[in-house]
Design a protein around this motif. Sequence first.
Motif, short mmCIF file in Angstrom:
data_model
loop_
_atom_site.label_atom_id
_atom_site.label_comp_id
_atom_site.label_asym_id
_atom_site.label_seq_id
_atom_site.Cartn_x
_atom_site.Cartn_y
_atom_site.Cartn_z
N ASN A 419 2.14 63.05 58.63
CA ASN A 419 3.47 62.46 58.82
C ASN A 419 3.36 61.04 59.34
N ASN A 420 2.49 60.85 60.33
CA ASN A 420 2.39 59.55 60.97
C ASN A 420 1.71 58.53 60.08
N THR A 421 0.74 58.99 59.27
CA THR A 421 0.11 58.01 58.37
C THR A 421 1.05 57.69 57.20
N ASP B 92 8.31 58.82 73.63
CA ASP B 92 8.11 59.22 72.24
C ASP B 92 8.77 58.18 71.33
N LYS B 93 7.93 57.40 70.65
CA LYS B 93 8.47 56.31 69.84
C LYS B 93 9.39 56.82 68.73
N VAL B 94 9.02 57.94 68.12
CA VAL B 94 9.85 58.44 67.02
C VAL B 94 11.21 58.89 67.55
N ALA B 272 9.43 55.75 56.51
CA ALA B 272 8.84 55.40 57.81
C ALA B 272 9.80 55.67 58.96
N ASN B 273 10.41 56.86 58.97
CA ASN B 273 11.30 57.29 60.06
C ASN B 273 12.50 56.37 60.27
#
Lengths: 452, 323
Positions: A419-421, B92-94, B272-273
């Motif tokens: 997810n993060n990549t 938590d950045k997200v 990317a969120n």
Amino acid sequence: MKKKVLSMLMIAAMTGSLLAGCGGSSGGGSDTGSTSSGDSAEEASSDDSSAEGGDNSLSVYAWDASFNIPALEAAGEDYKNNVDSNFELNIVEQSASSDVENAITLAGSSGDYSQLPDIVLFQDHYFHKFNVDYPDAWLDVDDADIDWSDFGEEKLSYSMIDGKHFGVPLDNGTVVAAYRTDILEDCGYSLDDMTGITWDRFIEIGKDVYEKSGKYLVSMPADGNDMPYIMLQAEGVSQFEDGQPNLTDNETVVKIYETIAQMINENVLYMPNDWTGYTNESIVGDMVCGVMNGNWIIPTIEQVADNSGKWAITSMPTLSGDEGYASNGGSSFYITSNCKNPELAKDFLAKTFGGSTETYDNALKNGGVITCCISAGQSDVYQEGVDYFNGQPIYSDIVEMSSKVKPIEQSDFHYSLRNNTDTAIVNMVNGMAVGDALKDAQDQTVFEMGGN
Amino acid sequence: MPRIRLCLRWGEIEEFSNAKALKGGNALQKGNIEAKQGRAGWAFVTPATVMIFIMSFYPMVEAFITSFRTGSSAAMKWANPFSFNYTRMFQDKVFVTSIGNTFLYLIIQVPIMLVLAILLAQILNNRHLMAKGWFRTMIFLPCATSLVSYALIFKSLFSTNGLINSFLVNLHILSEPYNFLGHPASAKIVIILALIWRWTGYNMVFYLAGLQNIDYAVYEAAKIDGASSWTTFWSITVPLLRPTIVMTFIMSINGTLQLFDESVNLTNGGPANSTITMSHYIYNNSFGTGVANFGYASAMAFLVFIMVAVLAFINIKVGDTRD
């Protein structure tokens, strides 16, 4: 008076349905009917309780009616014909693999495992995490009568915990690099030109192909991007080191991400937004001249009947130019702690997926499931050429490639990192420096790992 | 003798022959009826109350307790330090990104939607408008579609080979299809557009109901006094609609802070969120990515709860006209 009767009836009906809804598991029990694929969730509970009663029946959760369920049906038939004619296999179809994961989460959280089936099919990358979180949900299969050396080391590493076997492998996730030979030829290349090349050469060819044919050489979704994982496995490198994510300090990892970003920017790699975009738009929609993924993607490629005979498979490129082998996805069978007859379950798995050619031949014919069992992969069915791939015996090729996949360090946080990549790759394409994007991904993964 | 007949009807007769006794008897009767009605009332209310306690309040208390715990959900233990999950979420950045996204939707979408709703309500409240029932139905209709299906329809509309791109390319506004859901800014705009489409009609219905409660004579009086329709709108409609406006504001804030379906189905939080909402991230932490971090997810859910409560409180205070 009539109204009163009517309202009483309605109340009775409502209470009745309420009770039926809550207490479904206590009912049923005599439903040891035919092998039932496509059962609804409601029927599942009655199947479970039937497993308690019957001595010769097992219930299994699986999720893909065109892939792993035909394989299970083949195994059920095999066991019934050759071992025990009274045997019944109740296959309970789930809508997605996450349903099985959620069933385990639910049972583990409530401490009530009585709703689980005897056997579940479980995604390889998730098993370690679920074994750590819910150790009481599983029974080991260490003493099952299986020749474990008949399976690839890499595949078994997913289902082994502290040297103990917990699962029996089903399908093989070996990565294939499939290309449209007709388009390559039009652009002046052959399959040999794509085999054993460096990623730099791959990008050169890709740019040329895009210019000449308008097609991308390969695609991968922005959401659930497995490209880094398989490219790195072909190098024999993991994104984890000693349990911690290691992206920024690992030169190979950085190089691979740079390559991916370059491929996207130079129209070599097409990045649809999500999985549906990947399968329907890029592969079935004929936007690409190549597909690189676990071999379970082959049925998707084959959906375009017009392109029959034009595809061929080979190994992956690597940074050094050696042939690359990787594995992505795949699943194995696990016995749950709710299994009432573990000996039968082990015997069933051992005599079918443990190495029975009959099971694996039919699984391949009916579901396209390619075995990880080396001896089963030598049967005649595996040697046959496949028309869609211009007569290439792709199945035996894949089994052969699977033996060359190098095991790399796995992590319970495989999907967290992915997810993060994913985020990092999108940010790179939008102009963020590769190092910064990777650092963010690494930090976020470390953060998530500290959560429990 | 209606009183006696009433008594007869209730079935207790002979002994109440004199007026005094009759009076006393009546009082007794009244008490019985009230008690009976009271019992009936409780009988009707009890199942619902019990259900709400079991289905809503009990889980809320449990979730609150869970929010102070960590570990695998099979063997949760108290967090150390006790507020671990609560302090953690701000690092938590997200999650911080998801708060930002949610508030962006709130700040941009809610005012646009409510202004549109009130304007539409005003137009459709016109007595001389033809086929206004038809118009009202059409504008309300999006609310009848399921959240998942409308999100999927918007997704296919705005996909690279979707209808919007075909239009724009064929009209030569774009030279090649634009990946609306693949770029952070455009993906956010698509979500906001979808929200406006889905919820404007819903709020319009509340305003219409509010407008119909305003006496038409007030408007006629304003007309006679020579007020323009602009003045009428600001000096009569808006003040008289204030309770409805406050209510729709609270509902919209509440709904937007809990936004889930659009984020999951339209963009899956990406790219990317950049479009992920708080509820979506909470879901990801409990089921979405197989992490099953229920303690942390519960703590975040309680932060959302506090935000909704605080914003609703401010709104009620601001909207309160009493001094």
